[in-house]
Write a protein that holds these residues in place. Sequence first.
Motif, mmCIF file in Angstrom:
data_model
loop_
_atom_site.group_PDB
_atom_site.id
_atom_site.type_symbol
_atom_site.label_atom_id
_atom_site.label_comp_id
_atom_site.label_asym_id
_atom_site.label_seq_id
_atom_site.Cartn_x
_atom_site.Cartn_y
_atom_site.Cartn_z
ATOM 1 N N UNK A 199 0.811 -1.213 0.000
ATOM 2 C CA UNK A 199 0.000 0.000 0.000
ATOM 3 C C UNK A 199 0.845 1.264 0.000
ATOM 4 N N UNK A 200 1.939 1.259 0.775
ATOM 5 C CA UNK A 200 2.829 2.429 0.817
ATOM 6 C C UNK A 200 3.515 2.638 -0.528
ATOM 7 N N UNK A 201 4.061 1.573 -1.109
ATOM 8 C CA UNK A 201 4.757 1.718 -2.376
ATOM 9 C C UNK A 201 3.811 2.104 -3.509
ATOM 10 N N UNK A 202 2.642 1.524 -3.547
ATOM 11 C CA UNK A 202 1.695 1.872 -4.604
ATOM 12 C C UNK A 202 1.279 3.340 -4.509
ATOM 13 N N UNK A 203 1.058 3.831 -3.301
ATOM 14 C CA UNK A 203 0.616 5.222 -3.122
ATOM 15 C C UNK A 203 1.717 6.214 -3.464
ATOM 16 N N UNK A 204 2.896 6.025 -2.900
ATOM 17 C CA UNK A 204 3.974 6.987 -3.123
ATOM 18 C C UNK A 204 4.442 6.994 -4.574
ATOM 19 N N UNK A 205 4.592 5.834 -5.180
ATOM 20 C CA UNK A 205 5.102 5.793 -6.559
ATOM 21 C C UNK A 205 4.103 6.373 -7.542
ATOM 22 N N UNK B 227 2.938 10.695 -11.214
ATOM 23 C CA UNK B 227 1.964 11.645 -11.761
ATOM 24 C C UNK B 227 2.491 13.076 -11.668
ATOM 25 N N UNK B 228 3.013 13.459 -10.505
ATOM 26 C CA UNK B 228 3.456 14.843 -10.332
ATOM 27 C C UNK B 228 4.760 15.129 -11.071
ATOM 28 N N UNK B 229 5.575 14.107 -11.310
ATOM 29 C CA UNK B 229 6.763 14.329 -12.149
ATOM 30 C C UNK B 229 6.355 14.693 -13.564
ATOM 31 N N UNK B 230 5.394 13.991 -14.117
ATOM 32 C CA UNK B 230 4.922 14.312 -15.461
ATOM 33 C C UNK B 230 4.144 15.625 -15.486
ATOM 34 N N UNK B 231 3.413 15.927 -14.413
ATOM 35 C CA UNK B 231 2.634 17.168 -14.394
ATOM 36 C C UNK B 231 3.522 18.401 -14.255
#
Length: 382
Positions: A307-313, A318-322
């Motif tokens: 759950x932690x890895x799925x959320x953070x990654x 998303x924000x890197x591309x945005x």
Amino acid sequence: MAASELIQGDDDDNRPHLEVATVSPPTPPRPPRLSNGNPPRHASLPPPPTETHEGKKEECSKLSGLFQQNQLIHSLSRGLRKHCDYTKISVPEERADRLPSEWWKTGVAFLYALFNLVFTTVIITVVHERVPDKSVSPPLPDKFFDYVDRVPWAFTVTEVNGLILSGLWLVQWLFLKHKSIILRRCFFLIGTLYMYRCVTMYITTLPVPGKHMVCAPKLYNDSTGKIWRILQLISGGGLSLTGSHLMCGDFLYSGHTVMCTLSYLFIKEYSPRWMWWYHWLCWLLSASGVLCILIGHEHYSIDVLIGYFATTRTFWWYHTMANTHALRQASNNYLSQTWWNPIFNFLERNVQTPVPIVFSWPVNLPSSCRQRYKIVEGGRDE
């Protein structure tokens, strides 16, 4: 005698001429017009006709020089006028269009998140019917459970911390200027993470992590009862505090971990860097909430870790591309290989710059209040 007479005659002839030159001088000419104001000298006076011709030439050359200067000034002023139009009109319009609100896209992202949240409750109800009985399949071995005994009230701390973080994020979002862009990102990430959770829960059903857990009885083919359970789970927000979550099977991965981690990531991303104390407080709430999930033995360690890895990654991708506009058109951008890249392009197509952290009042002041504020500010300026 003849020669002397001739010389004397010549002298007599020349004397009247010399007397005329000295006694009766010629009429003085008209003084010329000079630009520097210095008086003319008689020895260097040019004849009047020549002086008039040169004065005309000088005036013509001055007129031509002034004409050329006027042409240069006009061309420069036209160029400056064009440049001023560009800086005053075009640039502000371009900046204003780089962060459009587009609330209708936010509405689409909300429907996407709502669908996945409702679909999660359906999958939990389906998976609950497949969970093996505790007497048949005991809890799986977990290294964290071997070293830490269960604390009954720990899971309550997790849900309280999650509610506090969600409330802080909601208040912070209300005071942000670019609400629409940030909210649609939040809805998209929530919907995507819970859709991942539906897949992992359905394909692998784990036994309960502890014998302390009480699961509701299975309904098997009772469709009406399953619908009522779905509605009960939705009405209580899927929290144990509300007594709405009595089903088992939704272990891989932890939804409470997603709630605590995602709230902290949004709080930190969209708040100023100088609010480090606020970031640390939210981090402590998030970390202690995730840790209490394991202390309460409500999830396996692998549930929390995934759950932690799925959320953070997903949040960071998303924000890197945005925030990096050049990556969207890059041919070697492997982040664009994600399945949700078309949805990302739809949501972020017109967002041409990173969203600045700007705060504003959530509700606009009435016109009368704004008028009074302007009067007060004008009085201070005077």
